[in-house]
Design an enzyme around this catalytic site. Structure first.
Site, PDB file in Angstrom:
ATOM      1  CG  ASP A 116      -1.837   1.171   1.301  1.00 44.79           C
ATOM      2  OD1 ASP A 116      -2.872   1.080   0.610  1.00 44.79           O
ATOM      3  OD2 ASP A 116      -1.541   2.175   1.979  1.00 44.79           O
ATOM      4  CE1 TYR A 154       0.232   7.524   2.819  1.00 40.03           C
ATOM      5  CE2 TYR A 154       0.702   5.284   2.155  1.00 40.03           C
ATOM      6  CZ  TYR A 154      -0.134   6.208   2.732  1.00 40.03           C
ATOM      7  OH  TYR A 154      -1.340   5.802   3.244  1.00 40.03           O
ATOM      8  CE  LYS A 191      -3.939   4.465   0.504  1.00 42.59           C
ATOM      9  NZ  LYS A 191      -2.519   4.398   0.909  1.00 42.59           N
ATOM     10  CG  HIS A 244      -4.909   9.342   0.216  1.00 42.44           C
ATOM     11  ND1 HIS A 244      -3.547   9.337   0.078  1.00 42.44           N
ATOM     12  CD2 HIS A 244      -5.132   8.887   1.469  1.00 42.44           C
ATOM     13  CE1 HIS A 244      -2.985   8.888   1.179  1.00 42.44           C
ATOM     14  NE2 HIS A 244      -3.927   8.622   2.035  1.00 42.44           N
TER      15      HIS A 244
HETATM   16  N1  LIG Z   1      -5.855   5.903   3.666  1.00 43.11           N
HETATM   17  C1  LIG Z   1      -5.422   6.643   4.666  1.00 43.11           C
HETATM   18  O1  LIG Z   1      -5.874   7.774   4.878  1.00 43.11           O
HETATM   19  C2  LIG Z   1      -4.368   6.071   5.574  1.00 43.11           C
HETATM   20  C3  LIG Z   1      -4.062   6.701   6.783  1.00 43.11           C
HETATM   21  C4  LIG Z   1      -3.072   6.119   7.594  1.00 43.11           C
HETATM   22  C5  LIG Z   1      -2.428   4.945   7.187  1.00 43.11           C
HETATM   23  N2  LIG Z   1      -2.733   4.380   5.988  1.00 43.11           N
HETATM   24  C6  LIG Z   1      -2.071   3.134   5.525  1.00 43.11           C
HETATM   25  O2  LIG Z   1      -2.186   2.166   6.571  1.00 43.11           O
HETATM   26  C7  LIG Z   1      -0.885   1.676   6.874  1.00 43.11           C
HETATM   27  C8  LIG Z   1      -0.799   1.217   8.319  1.00 43.11           C
HETATM   28  O3  LIG Z   1      -1.094   2.268   9.196  1.00 43.11           O
HETATM   29  P1  LIG Z   1       0.000   2.987  10.101  1.00 43.11           P
HETATM   30  O4  LIG Z   1       1.332   2.898   9.449  1.00 43.11           O
HETATM   31  O5  LIG Z   1      -0.552   4.329  10.417  1.00 43.11           O
HETATM   32  O6  LIG Z   1      -0.054   2.191  11.485  1.00 43.11           O
HETATM   33  P2  LIG Z   1      -0.009   0.671  11.973  1.00 43.11           P
HETATM   34  O7  LIG Z   1       0.332  -0.252  10.856  1.00 43.11           O
HETATM   35  O8  LIG Z   1      -1.255   0.440  12.731  1.00 43.11           O
HETATM   36  O9  LIG Z   1       1.175   0.729  13.020  1.00 43.11           O
HETATM   37  C9  LIG Z   1       2.507   0.908  12.623  1.00 43.11           C
HETATM   38  C10 LIG Z   1       3.361   1.044  13.872  1.00 43.11           C
HETATM   39  O10 LIG Z   1       3.248  -0.149  14.663  1.00 43.11           O
HETATM   40  C11 LIG Z   1       4.534  -0.727  14.852  1.00 43.11           C
HETATM   41  N3  LIG Z   1       4.356  -2.186  14.741  1.00 43.11           N
HETATM   42  C12 LIG Z   1       4.101  -2.908  13.628  1.00 43.11           C
HETATM   43  N4  LIG Z   1       3.941  -4.203  13.924  1.00 43.11           N
HETATM   44  C13 LIG Z   1       4.088  -4.317  15.260  1.00 43.11           C
HETATM   45  C14 LIG Z   1       4.033  -5.405  16.161  1.00 43.11           C
HETATM   46  N5  LIG Z   1       3.771  -6.646  15.736  1.00 43.11           N
HETATM   47  N6  LIG Z   1       4.236  -5.158  17.492  1.00 43.11           N
HETATM   48  C15 LIG Z   1       4.490  -3.914  17.921  1.00 43.11           C
HETATM   49  N7  LIG Z   1       4.546  -2.834  17.113  1.00 43.11           N
HETATM   50  C16 LIG Z   1       4.343  -3.035  15.800  1.00 43.11           C
HETATM   51  C17 LIG Z   1       5.424  -0.171  13.756  1.00 43.11           C
HETATM   52  O11 LIG Z   1       6.746  -0.074  14.234  1.00 43.11           O
HETATM   53  P3  LIG Z   1       8.061  -0.488  13.367  1.00 43.11           P
HETATM   54  O12 LIG Z   1       7.867   0.009  11.967  1.00 43.11           O
HETATM   55  O13 LIG Z   1       9.154   0.219  14.089  1.00 43.11           O
HETATM   56  O14 LIG Z   1       8.176  -1.983  13.440  1.00 43.11           O
HETATM   57  C18 LIG Z   1       4.824   1.228  13.553  1.00 43.11           C
HETATM   58  O15 LIG Z   1       5.321   2.135  14.503  1.00 43.11           O
HETATM   59  C19 LIG Z   1       0.010   2.868   6.538  1.00 43.11           C
HETATM   60  O16 LIG Z   1       1.379   2.520   6.492  1.00 43.11           O
HETATM   61  C20 LIG Z   1      -0.589   3.288   5.231  1.00 43.11           C
HETATM   62  O17 LIG Z   1      -0.163   2.415   4.204  1.00 43.11           O
HETATM   63  C21 LIG Z   1      -3.699   4.916   5.174  1.00 43.11           C
END
Ligand SMILES: NC(=O)c1ccc[n+]([C@@H]2O[C@H](COP(=O)([O-])OP(=O)(O)OC[C@H]3O[C@@H](n4cnc5c(N)ncnc54)[C@H](OP(=O)(O)O)[C@@H]3O)[C@@H](O)[C@H]2O)c1
Length: 278
Positions: free
Chosen positions: A45, A50, A75, A108
């Protein structure tokens, strides 16, 4: 590791779990995405906002995984919502990625202040006909936004990517997506900054099943039929987050985790125009 698939309303398939890349830039992005592909992720994704599409393309080539095995999602940002802008934006994404088509392309966010998301949707529908985009979807859409694009084109988004985690479980929006035949993709599935890893319903389920809290959270998404896209720059966590198909939460466990919902559970706040996601 074999990842189950969801079948979309256009007949195409997507892996039940994907890899998020928000916040990964430059060499860190190439390294993390290459490692994610080596660890078995087959849905990546990314987004114009990004600023890592070039790096995602580089990682795909570096990984050696055949292109046809990988679903690449990008997106269109809120500032590219006119019809021509959305077409141009998509072509530029493909150029940065070094690909001839996207497997999934999303709006997006609806950018309601501009109110041109329906034009971007018409562009996506045409891009799909042209073969530049395999499946078309949206992100951060409400029921009204979905209704409008469906009514204007007769084409239902395959996916609605929305904020979803135990503090913000959005049951109403999940129902709306379900009723329309739209797959709900969960962004920030681990709750990111407010990660609910130590909340009793999560930690206790983890102990009962002999897994980690992160795995419990991802199971919670999967058992509701949603598609989570966790991000991790850490190879061991990347593997951990994919290893979620060997246990099952009980209905009571799922309900207890959903019970963590908070009125202030949203991760977003402030002015959306200044947020990198917008
Ligand atoms: N469409 C939208 O508006 C929108 C908005 C926000 C996000 N997104 C998408 O959704 C994706 C995921 O969301 P996100 O990046 O905000 O948050 P997330 O995936 O919920 O959390 C990521 C965080 O959690 C940590 N982590 C990952 N696996 C873990 C585990 N098993 N145990 C403990 N900590 C863990 C990662 O640390 P490390 O990297 O240090 O391991 C990072 O700090 C984004 O990357 C993006 O692609 C889309």
């Amino acid at each position: 590791m074999e990842i189950p698939h969801y079948t979309l309303n256009d007949g195409h398939e997507l892996p039940a779990i994907g890899f998020g890349t928000a916040g990964l830039r430059g060499d860190d992005a190439v390294t993390a995405v290459t490692s994610a592909l080596e660890n078995g992720y087959r849905l990546i994704d990314t987004a114009v906002n990004y600023q890592n599409e070039t790096e995602v393309g580089e990682a795909i080539r570096r990984s050696g995984v055949p292109r046809e095995e990988i679903a690449v999602c990008s997106k269109i940002p809120g500032r590219h919502h006119g019809y021509d802008d959305a077409i141009r934006s998509t072509r530029e994404s493909l150029e940065r990625l070094g690909l001839d088509h996207l497997d999934l392309h999303l709006i997006h966010w609806p950018n309601p202040g501009r109110d041109r998301y329906h034009e971007a949707w018409r562009a996506l529908v045409d891009l799909q006909k042209e073969g530049l985009v395999r499946s078309v979807g949206v992100s951060n859409f409400t029921h009204d936004h979905l209704r409008r694009v469906i009514d204007e084109t007769g084409v239902t988004p395959a996916v609605n990517q929305i904020e979803l985690h135990p503090y913000f479980p959005q049951p109403e929006m999940q129902q709306v997506d379900d009723d329309l035949g739209v797959i709900t993709e969960s962004w920030s599935p681990l709750g990111k900054r407010q990660a609910p890893f130590t909340e009793p319903p999560v930690a206790e389920a983890a102990e009962r099943h002999g897994v980690t809290s992160g795995q419990v959270l991802l199971r919670w998404h999967l058992q509701q039929g949603n598609l989570p896209i966790p991000k991790s720059a850490t190879p061991s966590r990347q593997r951990e987050n994919l290893d979620v198909f060997g246990f099952e939460l009980t209905d009571d466990e799922v309900a207890a985790i959903s019970g963590l919902a908070r009125v202030d559970g949203r991760l977003f706040g402030g002015d959306p125009d200044t947020h990198e996601e917008m």
